[in-house]
Design an enzyme around this catalytic site. Structure first.
Site, PDB file in Angstrom:
ATOM      1  N   ASP A  72       0.791  -1.146  -0.194  1.00 36.73           N
ATOM      2  CA  ASP A  72      -0.101   0.062   0.199  1.00 36.73           C
ATOM      3  C   ASP A  72       0.800   1.307  -0.043  1.00 36.73           C
ATOM      4  O   ASP A  72       2.299   1.149   0.325  1.00 36.73           O
ATOM      5  CB  ASP A  72      -1.033  -0.111   1.150  1.00 36.73           C
ATOM      6  CG  ASP A  72      -1.598   1.202   1.347  1.00 36.73           C
ATOM      7  OD1 ASP A  72      -2.515   1.613   0.453  1.00 36.73           O
ATOM      8  OD2 ASP A  72      -1.700   1.743   2.727  1.00 36.73           O
ATOM      9  N   ASP A  83      -0.492   5.094   1.155  1.00 34.54           N
ATOM     10  CA  ASP A  83      -0.551   6.017   2.403  1.00 34.54           C
ATOM     11  C   ASP A  83      -0.576   5.342   3.485  1.00 34.54           C
ATOM     12  O   ASP A  83      -1.369   4.053   3.903  1.00 34.54           O
ATOM     13  CB  ASP A  83      -2.076   6.651   2.054  1.00 34.54           C
ATOM     14  CG  ASP A  83      -2.045   7.636   0.948  1.00 34.54           C
ATOM     15  OD1 ASP A  83      -1.227   8.671   0.875  1.00 34.54           O
ATOM     16  OD2 ASP A  83      -2.831   7.659   0.094  1.00 34.54           O
ATOM     17  N   LYS A 119      -8.836  -4.940  -3.784  1.00 32.13           N
ATOM     18  CA  LYS A 119      -7.310  -4.778  -3.978  1.00 32.13           C
ATOM     19  C   LYS A 119      -7.051  -6.376  -4.008  1.00 32.13           C
ATOM     20  O   LYS A 119      -5.829  -7.066  -4.908  1.00 32.13           O
ATOM     21  CB  LYS A 119      -6.448  -4.473  -2.699  1.00 32.13           C
ATOM     22  CG  LYS A 119      -6.499  -2.878  -2.588  1.00 32.13           C
ATOM     23  CD  LYS A 119      -5.578  -2.562  -1.645  1.00 32.13           C
ATOM     24  CE  LYS A 119      -5.405  -0.787  -1.486  1.00 32.13           C
ATOM     25  NZ  LYS A 119      -4.280  -0.576  -0.530  1.00 32.13           N
ATOM     26  N   ASP A 165      -2.401  -0.916   5.806  1.00 35.65           N
ATOM     27  CA  ASP A 165      -2.743  -0.102   7.012  1.00 35.65           C
ATOM     28  C   ASP A 165      -4.291   0.250   7.149  1.00 35.65           C
ATOM     29  O   ASP A 165      -4.678   0.854   8.214  1.00 35.65           O
ATOM     30  CB  ASP A 165      -1.924   1.354   7.229  1.00 35.65           C
ATOM     31  CG  ASP A 165      -2.588   2.356   6.100  1.00 35.65           C
ATOM     32  OD1 ASP A 165      -3.018   2.218   4.960  1.00 35.65           O
ATOM     33  OD2 ASP A 165      -2.917   3.591   6.794  1.00 35.65           O
ATOM     34  N   ASP A 217      -7.260  -2.751   2.811  1.00 40.17           N
ATOM     35  CA  ASP A 217      -6.222  -3.835   2.838  1.00 40.17           C
ATOM     36  C   ASP A 217      -6.487  -5.198   3.098  1.00 40.17           C
ATOM     37  O   ASP A 217      -5.786  -6.068   2.855  1.00 40.17           O
ATOM     38  CB  ASP A 217      -5.087  -3.368   3.397  1.00 40.17           C
ATOM     39  CG  ASP A 217      -4.182  -1.852   2.722  1.00 40.17           C
ATOM     40  OD1 ASP A 217      -3.751  -2.108   1.600  1.00 40.17           O
ATOM     41  OD2 ASP A 217      -4.064  -0.976   3.385  1.00 40.17           O
TER      42      ASP A 217
END
Length: 222
Positions: free
Chosen positions: A8, A10, A150, A173, A177
């Site tokens: 990821d 951010d 994802k 995070d 995710d």
């Protein structure tokens, strides 16, 4: 054996003040296995990150809505439905919160993102009327087609690379995710992760942001 990575951006490759950690540009190019950037950001962001990091453009963007790897590009999700929902959201007094020049959505292909300052309750109300879902990444509310995740993006990229998704180590995070963690063979939530990511991950790092990710890279490069 050094595993392929699904990372990821951010909160994972960044610092607490939202900058890409400069160590990313040192560590990712030297990783000997494929690196896939998996993000909720619109497609140009991860492509640019790959370009400036000097790694192949292997990307899952917009929470799985865009997949790009090894000269293959595919799109999932119904942006037109999201646009219609946002039109109604605005008619009911909603504001995406990005100002007049909305660069957050200007190049977005498969979904629409609203600022976390937007009216979440109204956005979710409108989303339900269009059979869409809202995902809160902590950085934006993403209005998207259900089932576009994802994790599905990782399946597609792994197939293009001739790999099994279970070969990947994923680091992230936030709640977007979770499907990535469920699809990869091993998953890590950095210490700053939200509750859903923390619960879904196989491991939680001691450190936050890229410090946490770096600890994974150090451990798995042996």
């Amino acid at each position: 054996m050094v595993p392929p990575l699904a990372l990821d951006i951010d909160g994972t490759l960044t610092t607490p003040d939202h900058r890409v950690d400069p160590r990313v540009f040192e560590r990712l190019p030297e990783w000997p296995a494929p690196v896939v950037i998996a993000t909720g950001k619109s497609f140009p962001y991860p492509v640019a990150l790959c370009h400036f990091a000097g790694i192949p453009e292997r990307v899952i963007a917009e929470n799985g809505g865009v997949v790009c790897a090894d000269d293959h590009l595919a799109f999932q999700g119904d942006r037109s439905a999201a646009e219609a929902a946002i039109e109604l959201f605005r008619e009911r007094g909603g504001d995406l919160g990005w100002g007049t020049v909305d660069t957050t959505n200007r190049w977005r292909e498969s979904e629409i993102a609203a600022s976390t300052e937007a009216d979440e309750a109204l956005l979710r109300e409108v989303a339900a009327e269009f059979d869409l879902e809202v995902v809160d990444t902590g950085y934006a509310y993403h209005l998207k087609t259900p089932g576009v995740e994802k994790g599905e993006g990782l399946v597609a990229v792994a197939d293009l690379l001739g790999l099994d998704p279970s070969a990947f180590v994923a680091v992230g995070d936030s709640e977007n995710d979770v499907s990535l963690f469920e699809t990869a063979g091993e998953s890590y939530a950095v210490a700053n992760a939200d509750d859903r990511a923390l619960a879904a991950a196989d491991h939680v790092t001691d450190d936050s942001y890229f410090d946490g990710t770096l600890s994974v890279l150090d451990a798995r490069s042996q």
